[in-house]
Design a protein around this motif. Structure first.
Motif, PDB file in Angstrom:
ATOM      1  N   GLU A  82     -11.968  23.355  82.975  1.00  0.00           N
ATOM      2  CA  GLU A  82     -10.701  23.783  83.573  1.00  0.00           C
ATOM      3  C   GLU A  82      -9.484  23.252  82.812  1.00  0.00           C
ATOM      4  O   GLU A  82      -8.419  23.854  82.857  1.00  0.00           O
ATOM      5  N   ASN A  83      -9.626  22.112  82.137  1.00  0.00           N
ATOM      6  CA  ASN A  83      -8.505  21.471  81.450  1.00  0.00           C
ATOM      7  C   ASN A  83      -8.916  21.028  80.043  1.00  0.00           C
ATOM      8  O   ASN A  83      -8.942  19.837  79.750  1.00  0.00           O
ATOM      9  N   PRO A  84      -9.220  21.967  79.163  1.00  0.00           N
ATOM     10  CA  PRO A  84      -9.734  21.566  77.846  1.00  0.00           C
ATOM     11  C   PRO A  84      -8.738  20.771  77.008  1.00  0.00           C
ATOM     12  O   PRO A  84      -9.122  19.806  76.354  1.00  0.00           O
ATOM     13  N   LEU A  85      -7.479  21.152  77.033  1.00  0.00           N
ATOM     14  CA  LEU A  85      -6.503  20.436  76.221  1.00  0.00           C
ATOM     15  C   LEU A  85      -6.276  19.014  76.744  1.00  0.00           C
ATOM     16  O   LEU A  85      -6.152  18.070  75.949  1.00  0.00           O
ATOM     17  N   GLN A  86      -6.227  18.863  78.044  1.00  0.00           N
ATOM     18  CA  GLN A  86      -6.072  17.524  78.610  1.00  0.00           C
ATOM     19  C   GLN A  86      -7.286  16.661  78.280  1.00  0.00           C
ATOM     20  O   GLN A  86      -7.153  15.474  77.979  1.00  0.00           O
ATOM     21  N   ALA A  87      -8.471  17.253  78.351  1.00  0.00           N
ATOM     22  CA  ALA A  87      -9.690  16.503  78.045  1.00  0.00           C
ATOM     23  C   ALA A  87      -9.687  16.028  76.595  1.00  0.00           C
ATOM     24  O   ALA A  87     -10.034  14.879  76.305  1.00  0.00           O
ATOM     25  N   VAL A  88      -9.267  16.905  75.675  1.00  0.00           N
ATOM     26  CA  VAL A  88      -9.195  16.519  74.263  1.00  0.00           C
ATOM     27  C   VAL A  88      -8.145  15.430  74.076  1.00  0.00           C
ATOM     28  O   VAL A  88      -8.358  14.456  73.343  1.00  0.00           O
ATOM     29  N   GLY A  93      -6.832   9.844  72.995  1.00  0.00           N
ATOM     30  CA  GLY A  93      -6.133   8.621  73.387  1.00  0.00           C
ATOM     31  C   GLY A  93      -7.082   7.444  73.529  1.00  0.00           C
ATOM     32  O   GLY A  93      -6.803   6.341  73.053  1.00  0.00           O
ATOM     33  N   ILE A  94      -8.212   7.677  74.164  1.00  0.00           N
ATOM     34  CA  ILE A  94      -9.206   6.610  74.323  1.00  0.00           C
ATOM     35  C   ILE A  94      -9.748   6.190  72.956  1.00  0.00           C
ATOM     36  O   ILE A  94      -9.910   5.003  72.676  1.00  0.00           O
ATOM     37  N   GLY A  95     -10.017   7.168  72.105  1.00  0.00           N
ATOM     38  CA  GLY A  95     -10.491   6.850  70.757  1.00  0.00           C
ATOM     39  C   GLY A  95      -9.473   6.046  69.975  1.00  0.00           C
ATOM     40  O   GLY A  95      -9.824   5.090  69.274  1.00  0.00           O
ATOM     41  N   PHE A  96      -8.212   6.404  70.106  1.00  0.00           N
ATOM     42  CA  PHE A  96      -7.145   5.672  69.419  1.00  0.00           C
ATOM     43  C   PHE A  96      -7.072   4.226  69.913  1.00  0.00           C
ATOM     44  O   PHE A  96      -7.002   3.289  69.110  1.00  0.00           O
TER      45      PHE A  96
END
Length: 105
Positions: A82-88, A93-96
């Motif tokens: 439902e929220n692909p851009l937010q998930a990416v 952000g978590i990876g950073f």
């Protein structure tokens, strides 16, 4: 999705069943030398019953944990669809942040 109190209650129930099983096993070990025929059979039957209850409690807890994990996976998949851009964005952000933490050491 099951709530934490349900999982905690299942865990407490499972722990109680295993404590009862250990107690019955200790009783059997201590009493086995002094018991004859019928008494030993009765104690063994109690031990068997406790073991059966513990196995059933373990199966219920395992099923509950599996269901909870599957519900979390399903909710995550639904959110990502439902929220692909937010998930990416969240993943980036978590990876950073993890990269910053690792590079400081």
């Amino acid at each position: 999705m099951p709530h934490k109190p349900a999982v905690e209650a299942a865990k407490d129930e499972l722990l109680a069943e295993f404590q009862a099983l250990v107690s019955d096993t200790e009783k059997l070990l201590h009493s086995s030398a002094n018991l004859a025929g019928a008494e030993a059979d009765q104690l063994r039957e109690q031990l068997h019953s406790s073991l059966k209850r513990a196995r059933e409690a373990l199966d219920v807890t395992r099923s509950s944990v599996r269901d909870q994990g599957q519900a979390a996976v399903d909710a995550t998949e639904t959110y990502v669809r439902e929220n692909p851009l937010q998930a990416v964005g969240i993943a980036a952000g978590i990876g950073f942040l993890l990269g910053l933490l690792v590079s400081r050491r």
